[in-house]
Design a protein around this motif. Sequence first.
Motif, PDB file in Angstrom:
ATOM      1  N   PRO A   1      -9.766   8.102  14.007  1.00  0.00           N
ATOM      2  CA  PRO A   1     -10.092   7.225  15.140  1.00  0.00           C
ATOM      3  C   PRO A   1      -8.868   6.596  15.801  1.00  0.00           C
ATOM      4  O   PRO A   1      -8.897   6.308  17.001  1.00  0.00           O
ATOM      5  CB  PRO A   1     -10.995   6.161  14.502  1.00  0.00           C
ATOM      6  N   LEU A   2      -7.795   6.394  15.058  1.00  0.00           N
ATOM      7  CA  LEU A   2      -6.597   5.807  15.659  1.00  0.00           C
ATOM      8  C   LEU A   2      -5.846   6.828  16.511  1.00  0.00           C
ATOM      9  O   LEU A   2      -5.180   6.455  17.486  1.00  0.00           O
ATOM     10  CB  LEU A   2      -5.687   5.240  14.569  1.00  0.00           C
ATOM     11  N   VAL A   3      -5.961   8.098  16.176  1.00  0.00           N
ATOM     12  CA  VAL A   3      -5.422   9.156  17.042  1.00  0.00           C
ATOM     13  C   VAL A   3      -6.287   9.258  18.300  1.00  0.00           C
ATOM     14  O   VAL A   3      -5.758   9.375  19.415  1.00  0.00           O
ATOM     15  CB  VAL A   3      -5.364  10.501  16.300  1.00  0.00           C
TER      16      VAL A   3
ATOM     17  N   ALA B   1       4.105   6.753  -1.376  1.00  0.00           N
ATOM     18  CA  ALA B   1       3.412   7.999  -1.043  1.00  0.00           C
ATOM     19  C   ALA B   1       2.951   7.942   0.399  1.00  0.00           C
ATOM     20  O   ALA B   1       2.488   6.900   0.868  1.00  0.00           O
ATOM     21  CB  ALA B   1       2.205   8.222  -1.963  1.00  0.00           C
ATOM     22  N   GLY B   2       3.100   9.050   1.099  1.00  0.00           N
ATOM     23  CA  GLY B   2       2.629   9.151   2.467  1.00  0.00           C
ATOM     24  C   GLY B   2       1.122   9.039   2.547  1.00  0.00           C
ATOM     25  O   GLY B   2       0.405   9.126   1.538  1.00  0.00           O
ATOM     26  N   ALA B   3       0.627   8.883   3.767  1.00  0.00           N
ATOM     27  CA  ALA B   3      -0.789   8.578   3.979  1.00  0.00           C
ATOM     28  C   ALA B   3      -1.718   9.735   3.633  1.00  0.00           C
ATOM     29  O   ALA B   3      -2.936   9.546   3.573  1.00  0.00           O
ATOM     30  CB  ALA B   3      -1.015   8.153   5.426  1.00  0.00           C
TER      31      ALA B   3
ATOM     32  N   GLU C   1      -9.448  -1.378   5.878  1.00  0.00           N
ATOM     33  CA  GLU C   1     -10.032  -0.546   6.927  1.00  0.00           C
ATOM     34  C   GLU C   1     -10.920   0.544   6.331  1.00  0.00           C
ATOM     35  O   GLU C   1     -10.616   1.122   5.290  1.00  0.00           O
ATOM     36  CB  GLU C   1      -8.931   0.095   7.775  1.00  0.00           C
ATOM     37  N   ASN C   2     -11.998   0.825   7.032  1.00  0.00           N
ATOM     38  CA  ASN C   2     -12.898   1.905   6.633  1.00  0.00           C
ATOM     39  C   ASN C   2     -13.463   2.540   7.895  1.00  0.00           C
ATOM     40  O   ASN C   2     -14.027   1.851   8.742  1.00  0.00           O
ATOM     41  CB  ASN C   2     -14.040   1.368   5.765  1.00  0.00           C
TER      42      ASN C   2
ATOM     43  N   PRO D   1       0.804  -1.227   0.000  1.00  0.00           N
ATOM     44  CA  PRO D   1       0.000   0.000   0.000  1.00  0.00           C
ATOM     45  C   PRO D   1       0.839   1.280   0.000  1.00  0.00           C
ATOM     46  O   PRO D   1       2.005   1.277   0.370  1.00  0.00           O
ATOM     47  CB  PRO D   1      -0.801  -0.118   1.309  1.00  0.00           C
ATOM     48  N   ARG D   2       0.193   2.339  -0.429  1.00  0.00           N
ATOM     49  CA  ARG D   2       0.765   3.682  -0.452  1.00  0.00           C
ATOM     50  C   ARG D   2      -0.393   4.664  -0.388  1.00  0.00           C
ATOM     51  O   ARG D   2      -1.557   4.306  -0.574  1.00  0.00           O
ATOM     52  CB  ARG D   2       1.558   3.905  -1.743  1.00  0.00           C
ATOM     53  N   GLY D   3      -0.080   5.928  -0.140  1.00  0.00           N
ATOM     54  CA  GLY D   3      -1.085   6.975  -0.242  1.00  0.00           C
ATOM     55  C   GLY D   3      -2.139   6.937   0.848  1.00  0.00           C
ATOM     56  O   GLY D   3      -1.890   6.463   1.964  1.00  0.00           O
ATOM     57  N   PHE D   4      -3.311   7.450   0.512  1.00  0.00           N
ATOM     58  CA  PHE D   4      -4.371   7.683   1.484  1.00  0.00           C
ATOM     59  C   PHE D   4      -4.640   6.475   2.372  1.00  0.00           C
ATOM     60  O   PHE D   4      -4.715   5.334   1.899  1.00  0.00           O
ATOM     61  CB  PHE D   4      -5.679   8.031   0.776  1.00  0.00           C
ATOM     62  N   CYS D   5      -4.807   6.762   3.660  1.00  0.00           N
ATOM     63  CA  CYS D   5      -5.239   5.761   4.629  1.00  0.00           C
ATOM     64  C   CYS D   5      -6.701   6.016   4.971  1.00  0.00           C
ATOM     65  O   CYS D   5      -7.299   7.005   4.532  1.00  0.00           O
ATOM     66  CB  CYS D   5      -4.375   5.838   5.888  1.00  0.00           C
ATOM     67  N   ALA D   6      -7.277   5.153   5.781  1.00  0.00           N
ATOM     68  CA  ALA D   6      -8.703   5.283   6.112  1.00  0.00           C
ATOM     69  C   ALA D   6      -8.996   6.563   6.886  1.00  0.00           C
ATOM     70  O   ALA D   6     -10.053   7.186   6.702  1.00  0.00           O
ATOM     71  CB  ALA D   6      -9.152   4.060   6.916  1.00  0.00           C
ATOM     72  N   GLY D   7      -8.069   6.984   7.750  1.00  0.00           N
ATOM     73  CA  GLY D   7      -8.293   8.201   8.522  1.00  0.00           C
ATOM     74  C   GLY D   7      -8.289   9.449   7.665  1.00  0.00           C
ATOM     75  O   GLY D   7      -9.085  10.373   7.859  1.00  0.00           O
TER      76      GLY D   7
END
Length: 336
Positions: free
Chosen positions: A109-111, A277-279, A311-312, A17-23
């Motif tokens: 949510p993880l923060v 790519a960062g999140a 994750e969503n 994976p790369r780029g956008f995360c669920a958060g």
Amino acid sequence: MPDISSKPPLTLRLCQPRGFCAGVDRAIQIVVLALKKYGAPVYVRHEIVHNRYVVEGLQNLGAVFIEELDEIPDEHHDCPVVFSAHGVPKSVPADAQARNLFYLDATCPLVSKVHKQAMRHQRLGRHILLIGHAGHPEVIGTMGQLPEGAVTLIETEADVAAFQPQDPEALGFVTQTTLSVEDTAGLIRALQARFPAIMAPSAESICYATTNRQEAVKETAAGADLFLVVGAPNSSNSKRLVEVAERAGAKMSLLVQRASEIPWDDIGQISTLGLSAGASAPEIIVDEIIDAFRARFDVTVDLAVTATETENFPVMSALRDVELTASDMAFVNGTV
């Protein structure tokens, strides 16, 4: 520009994976949904995520970015204000309530989970050590969940050595979610060696997306002549990817926000390129950079898949009655 027959070959190792995360996806959705439901302007306290392309895209839709709530004009106090994905101190929603502002909290949510872990340490009578980077919005938000003096920031092993607790038997630690997994593990070992009674959080603090992206970079960086990470200079998780690539064996590792920042004259002759790519970096910029290399090289893309993310994180109930169009979703997903 040379014709294709004269282009040198280039193997492009593309991390997945790369780029956008669920958060990040959730935070951008919240701003877009708020604009559709309530109309412009929608105010956003701090960059919703650390990416200029995303921020400018939301500005074009009617979002107004501010640093403090007192920047909202009196005549717009009925407009929604969104708190960024990085989280905010408790004083910020309290200030919003005092000003009679309607706010939407886009904290990842993880923060929020880290906030709860820190508060749990305090409830159990522990002084909290927060492993993180001074001045980062997430660190400011986490420290702001607790009374002044309840949290000590730890950035280096020198900080571990210098810390003098009132009670070494009553300590707990949490970490910023976007740190280097290896660096953080070293700091935790140092804390546990000096304070054997220190209590870990009830669950891992570094988020899945940070870990997954770092693992993908580790798998692809060895032997790369150049490793590019798409991300902003104020993006903690993106900067950590650059460091991970260097440690994993890339000859050169660089952070770029757009293809226009690639230093073509400095990279020399390359045959293997790593790319991640960062999140908070949208996929459209990854495509832009691949196209820039295709214009100069005969590119073969080698997709390096190290994890599958499913994750969503749903948005808050106040926005669930709004439907996003296909073009809205393309923007949210970072593909336009």
